[in-house]
Design a protein around this motif. Sequence first.
Motif, PDB file in Angstrom:
ATOM      1  N   LEU A  98       0.810  -1.218   0.000  1.00 11.31           N
ATOM      2  CA  LEU A  98       0.000   0.000   0.000  1.00 11.31           C
ATOM      3  C   LEU A  98       0.843   1.268   0.000  1.00 11.31           C
ATOM      4  O   LEU A  98       0.321   2.360   0.211  1.00 11.31           O
ATOM      5  CB  LEU A  98      -0.926   0.020   1.227  1.00 11.31           C
ATOM      6  CG  LEU A  98      -1.906  -1.145   1.363  1.00 11.31           C
ATOM      7  CD1 LEU A  98      -2.727  -1.006   2.636  1.00 11.31           C
ATOM      8  CD2 LEU A  98      -2.820  -1.232   0.158  1.00 11.31           C
ATOM      9  N   THR A  99       2.149   1.141  -0.242  1.00  9.62           N
ATOM     10  CA  THR A  99       3.056   2.286  -0.156  1.00  9.62           C
ATOM     11  C   THR A  99       3.573   2.673  -1.536  1.00  9.62           C
ATOM     12  O   THR A  99       4.055   1.828  -2.284  1.00  9.62           O
ATOM     13  CB  THR A  99       4.241   1.974   0.766  1.00  9.62           C
ATOM     14  OG1 THR A  99       3.751   1.641   2.071  1.00  9.62           O
ATOM     15  CG2 THR A  99       5.160   3.184   0.888  1.00  9.62           C
ATOM     16  N   LEU A 100       3.466   3.968  -1.842  1.00  6.00           N
ATOM     17  CA  LEU A 100       4.051   4.498  -3.069  1.00  6.00           C
ATOM     18  C   LEU A 100       5.522   4.787  -2.818  1.00  6.00           C
ATOM     19  O   LEU A 100       5.878   5.514  -1.885  1.00  6.00           O
ATOM     20  CB  LEU A 100       3.327   5.778  -3.495  1.00  6.00           C
ATOM     21  CG  LEU A 100       3.882   6.483  -4.731  1.00  6.00           C
ATOM     22  CD1 LEU A 100       3.745   5.598  -5.959  1.00  6.00           C
ATOM     23  CD2 LEU A 100       3.163   7.810  -4.944  1.00  6.00           C
ATOM     24  N   MET A 101       6.392   4.199  -3.632  1.00  8.37           N
ATOM     25  CA  MET A 101       7.828   4.343  -3.493  1.00  8.37           C
ATOM     26  C   MET A 101       8.394   5.121  -4.682  1.00  8.37           C
ATOM     27  O   MET A 101       7.769   5.217  -5.739  1.00  8.37           O
ATOM     28  CB  MET A 101       8.506   2.973  -3.430  1.00  8.37           C
ATOM     29  CG  MET A 101       7.876   1.988  -2.468  1.00  8.37           C
ATOM     30  SD  MET A 101       8.160   2.396  -0.739  1.00  8.37           S
ATOM     31  CE  MET A 101       9.921   2.084  -0.603  1.00  8.37           C
ATOM     32  N   ALA A 102       9.602   5.671  -4.505  1.00  5.58           N
ATOM     33  CA  ALA A 102      10.299   6.349  -5.601  1.00  5.58           C
ATOM     34  C   ALA A 102      11.782   6.025  -5.520  1.00  5.58           C
ATOM     35  O   ALA A 102      12.344   5.886  -4.431  1.00  5.58           O
ATOM     36  CB  ALA A 102      10.081   7.860  -5.543  1.00  5.58           C
ATOM     37  N   GLU A 139       4.233   8.045  -0.185  1.00  9.00           N
ATOM     38  CA  GLU A 139       2.886   8.227   0.347  1.00  9.00           C
ATOM     39  C   GLU A 139       2.311   6.868   0.706  1.00  9.00           C
ATOM     40  O   GLU A 139       2.621   5.861   0.071  1.00  9.00           O
ATOM     41  CB  GLU A 139       1.996   8.929  -0.675  1.00  9.00           C
ATOM     42  CG  GLU A 139       0.604   9.277  -0.178  1.00  9.00           C
ATOM     43  CD  GLU A 139       0.607  10.263   0.966  1.00  9.00           C
ATOM     44  OE1 GLU A 139       0.092   9.901   2.046  1.00  9.00           O
ATOM     45  OE2 GLU A 139       1.150  11.380   0.797  1.00  9.00           O
ATOM     46  N   SER A 140       1.475   6.825   1.741  1.00  8.72           N
ATOM     47  CA  SER A 140       0.813   5.597   2.157  1.00  8.72           C
ATOM     48  C   SER A 140      -0.399   5.961   3.027  1.00  8.72           C
ATOM     49  O   SER A 140      -0.344   6.946   3.773  1.00  8.72           O
ATOM     50  CB  SER A 140       1.777   4.704   2.953  1.00  8.72           C
ATOM     51  OG  SER A 140       1.173   3.488   3.316  1.00  8.72           O
ATOM     52  N   PRO A 141      -1.502   5.209   2.944  1.00 15.91           N
ATOM     53  CA  PRO A 141      -1.720   4.060   2.058  1.00 15.91           C
ATOM     54  C   PRO A 141      -2.301   4.485   0.715  1.00 15.91           C
ATOM     55  O   PRO A 141      -3.101   5.406   0.633  1.00 15.91           O
ATOM     56  CB  PRO A 141      -2.728   3.230   2.842  1.00 15.91           C
ATOM     57  CG  PRO A 141      -3.541   4.251   3.596  1.00 15.91           C
ATOM     58  CD  PRO A 141      -2.586   5.374   3.926  1.00 15.91           C
ATOM     59  N   VAL A 142      -1.868   3.810  -0.347  1.00 17.19           N
ATOM     60  CA  VAL A 142      -2.347   4.050  -1.704  1.00 17.19           C
ATOM     61  C   VAL A 142      -3.028   2.784  -2.195  1.00 17.19           C
ATOM     62  O   VAL A 142      -2.505   1.683  -2.011  1.00 17.19           O
ATOM     63  CB  VAL A 142      -1.193   4.431  -2.648  1.00 17.19           C
ATOM     64  CG1 VAL A 142      -1.702   4.617  -4.073  1.00 17.19           C
ATOM     65  CG2 VAL A 142      -0.504   5.698  -2.168  1.00 17.19           C
ATOM     66  N   TRP A 168      -5.084   7.657  -5.278  1.00 20.01           N
ATOM     67  CA  TRP A 168      -6.328   7.150  -4.724  1.00 20.01           C
ATOM     68  C   TRP A 168      -5.994   6.530  -3.366  1.00 20.01           C
ATOM     69  O   TRP A 168      -5.368   5.468  -3.308  1.00 20.01           O
ATOM     70  CB  TRP A 168      -6.907   6.108  -5.663  1.00 20.01           C
ATOM     71  CG  TRP A 168      -8.305   5.674  -5.356  1.00 20.01           C
ATOM     72  CD1 TRP A 168      -9.018   5.894  -4.227  1.00 20.01           C
ATOM     73  CD2 TRP A 168      -9.171   4.922  -6.210  1.00 20.01           C
ATOM     74  NE1 TRP A 168     -10.256   5.334  -4.316  1.00 20.01           N
ATOM     75  CE2 TRP A 168     -10.383   4.740  -5.517  1.00 20.01           C
ATOM     76  CE3 TRP A 168      -9.026   4.393  -7.494  1.00 20.01           C
ATOM     77  CZ2 TRP A 168     -11.442   4.041  -6.074  1.00 20.01           C
ATOM     78  CZ3 TRP A 168     -10.087   3.699  -8.033  1.00 20.01           C
ATOM     79  CH2 TRP A 168     -11.282   3.526  -7.342  1.00 20.01           C
ATOM     80  N   PRO A 169      -6.372   7.170  -2.262  1.00 17.94           N
ATOM     81  CA  PRO A 169      -6.004   6.629  -0.949  1.00 17.94           C
ATOM     82  C   PRO A 169      -6.702   5.308  -0.674  1.00 17.94           C
ATOM     83  O   PRO A 169      -7.827   5.067  -1.110  1.00 17.94           O
ATOM     84  CB  PRO A 169      -6.460   7.718   0.024  1.00 17.94           C
ATOM     85  CG  PRO A 169      -7.520   8.472  -0.702  1.00 17.94           C
ATOM     86  CD  PRO A 169      -7.150   8.420  -2.163  1.00 17.94           C
TER      87      PRO A 169
END
Length: 309
Positions: A122-126, A144-147, A166-167
């Motif tokens: 559920l975590t957006l990584m970069a 960002e989290s949660p996605v 979208w959360p």
Amino acid sequence: RLLVRPPLPNGLGASIQVTGLPDGDVLVTDQTSREFIRLRVGRDTPVSQVPIEIPDRTNEVWPRELLPDGRTLICTGDGYANGVYAVMIDLYDLDTGKLIKRLTAGQGQQYRNGLVYFLRDLTLMASRFDLNRLELTDDPVPVESPVLPIPPISFRVSNDGHLGFWPAGDRPDRRSLAIFDASGRISPLDPTLRNYPHSPLVSRDGTRYALTVERTDRLFEVWTGTIDQPTTRRAYSVPGADVFLGGISPNGDRGIVAVFAGEQFDLRVIRFDNSAEPLTLVRANAEIAGRVAGWSANPNIVFYCFGDH
């Protein structure tokens, strides 16, 4: 504005994905024939049609974006490796269909301004990405989290760095069960907080419900309960395997479950009172198994998806 139907090859499979390319062409990925098919409005035949090199233990390859070099596709590949389901970020050559390399675990990826964004759980990584070497140059960091993990609509990053996502809502392990009646009133059914990955299924006679629950060891099992007695109990689990609920019988006495144990898949009918041994309907390799199943109004007939059928 004009809606145009491009020329499509005969015999496209039932599972395809359409990806827009920067030059206006359209890439159709056919998972049945395993081909990249490039189409162009105004042409009677595809621009190119090449087979996809599918790595061992990979089921499908889903293109997400064409990198600025105009040739390298960043894709999602999913499948089983050593009995464990995994989703990977893959780089493909659009012109040849060849796999260039696997980058890392993740999905829903997008390239913007020297960074690759992707989802893990559920975590957006970069992570920084070198276009010349086609590789990640540092460890991914959380953004960002949660996605919500439903690519490609989970998130998008604009050219100037703005993020839209979208959360996913509350933590998945902090959900409880409740009943909504016709007047909109909410009645708690089981206040215990657990991870329910899907909504519960209710028998046609309205007496019993059942659902899939995630255990503390990240495996899944099936629980059940009765509407008039709001308690949920474990109905069926298999050591070392995932068990997913597919359907519930009209009177709520049985369930149809999918069991994934390593590379083995079973579709079984269970009795919620454990009065009989489970009945195995299908046994196959997990790579071609489906989780979709259900019960007809006739208590003696069940239906399920298997492979491409």
